[in-house]
Design a protein around this motif. Structure first.
Motif, PDB file in Angstrom:
ATOM      1  N   VAL A 110       0.846  -1.204   0.000  1.00 56.69           N
ATOM      2  CA  VAL A 110       0.000   0.000   0.000  1.00 56.69           C
ATOM      3  C   VAL A 110       0.876   1.246   0.000  1.00 56.69           C
ATOM      4  O   VAL A 110       0.620   2.214  -0.742  1.00 56.69           O
ATOM      5  N   ALA A 111       1.933   1.214   0.816  1.00 52.58           N
ATOM      6  CA  ALA A 111       2.844   2.378   0.872  1.00 52.58           C
ATOM      7  C   ALA A 111       3.511   2.593  -0.475  1.00 52.58           C
ATOM      8  O   ALA A 111       3.616   3.736  -0.963  1.00 52.58           O
ATOM      9  N   ILE A 112       3.962   1.501  -1.115  1.00 50.75           N
ATOM     10  CA  ILE A 112       4.602   1.610  -2.434  1.00 50.75           C
ATOM     11  C   ILE A 112       3.611   2.154  -3.453  1.00 50.75           C
ATOM     12  O   ILE A 112       3.937   3.055  -4.243  1.00 50.75           O
ATOM     13  N   LEU A 113       2.378   1.611  -3.431  1.00 53.76           N
ATOM     14  CA  LEU A 113       1.360   2.073  -4.377  1.00 53.76           C
ATOM     15  C   LEU A 113       1.017   3.547  -4.133  1.00 53.76           C
ATOM     16  O   LEU A 113       0.847   4.327  -5.096  1.00 53.76           O
ATOM     17  N   GLN A 114       0.917   3.931  -2.860  1.00 55.58           N
ATOM     18  CA  GLN A 114       0.636   5.336  -2.559  1.00 55.58           C
ATOM     19  C   GLN A 114       1.771   6.223  -3.047  1.00 55.58           C
ATOM     20  O   GLN A 114       1.543   7.303  -3.604  1.00 55.58           O
ATOM     21  N   SER A 115       2.993   5.727  -2.867  1.00 54.74           N
ATOM     22  CA  SER A 115       4.154   6.488  -3.311  1.00 54.74           C
ATOM     23  C   SER A 115       4.127   6.636  -4.831  1.00 54.74           C
ATOM     24  O   SER A 115       4.351   7.729  -5.369  1.00 54.74           O
ATOM     25  N   ARG A 116       3.889   5.564  -5.557  1.00 56.38           N
ATOM     26  CA  ARG A 116       3.809   5.617  -7.021  1.00 56.38           C
ATOM     27  C   ARG A 116       2.668   6.543  -7.459  1.00 56.38           C
ATOM     28  O   ARG A 116       2.817   7.328  -8.394  1.00 56.38           O
ATOM     29  N   HIS A 117       1.534   6.375  -6.775  1.00 53.64           N
ATOM     30  CA  HIS A 117       0.392   7.221  -7.109  1.00 53.64           C
ATOM     31  C   HIS A 117       0.741   8.702  -6.931  1.00 53.64           C
ATOM     32  O   HIS A 117       0.394   9.540  -7.787  1.00 53.64           O
ATOM     33  N   GLN A 118       1.431   8.968  -5.818  1.00 50.68           N
ATOM     34  CA  GLN A 118       1.831  10.348  -5.548  1.00 50.68           C
ATOM     35  C   GLN A 118       2.779  10.851  -6.636  1.00 50.68           C
ATOM     36  O   GLN A 118       2.627  11.974  -7.129  1.00 50.68           O
ATOM     37  N   LEU A 119       3.750   9.968  -7.007  1.00 47.98           N
ATOM     38  CA  LEU A 119       4.710  10.362  -8.053  1.00 47.98           C
ATOM     39  C   LEU A 119       3.994  10.614  -9.379  1.00 47.98           C
ATOM     40  O   LEU A 119       4.265  11.595 -10.079  1.00 47.98           O
TER      41      LEU A 119
END
Length: 135
Positions: A110-119
């Protein structure tokens, strides 16, 4: 007359002695017969007592074996219950560890996906700003 009387007395004495011998022989034979019967009865009673003792011993032995079997069965049942309880606890522990591990992994994803989403969001935002500037 006296001689005949003496002869009769001698005959009677001989007959008496003969009958006494015969009675002694019969008495001896009867005693021997009774003794044989008594010995046979005693032997039969001894055999019966021995068989009874063997039967009691066998019965006692069977009861002891049954008691041992029941004790062993109870011990086996207790051991199985302990083993099942132990396995249940191990299973619960393993499931909790697996659940924690999966939750950690999910949190990381979830953290990785949120990070990618943010990027990607920032990238799209920058692209939008760039296109606005270009326009």
């Amino acid at each position: 007359h006296e001689r005949e009387h003496d002869r009769e007395i001698s005959e009677l004495a001989a007959k008496h002695t003969e009958e006494m011998e015969k009675l002694r022989a019969e008495l001896k034979e009867e005693q021997r017969h009774l003794l044989d019967e008594l010995q046979q009865q005693m032997a039969a009673a001894h055999r019966a007592e021995r068989e009874q003792a063997q039967l009691q011993s066998q019965t006692l032995h069977n009861l002891e074996l049954e008691a041992l079997r029941l004790t062993l069965n109870n011990m086996h049942t207790s051991q199985l219950e302990l083993t099942q309880s132990s396995l249940r606890k191990e299973k619960e522990t393993a499931l909790m560890e697996l659940r924690e591990m999966l939750n950690d992994k999910r949190a990381q994803e979830v953290a990785i996906l949120q990070s990618r989403h943010q990027l990607e969001w920032e990238k799209i935002k920058e692209q939008c700003l760039k296109e606005k500037e270009d326009l």
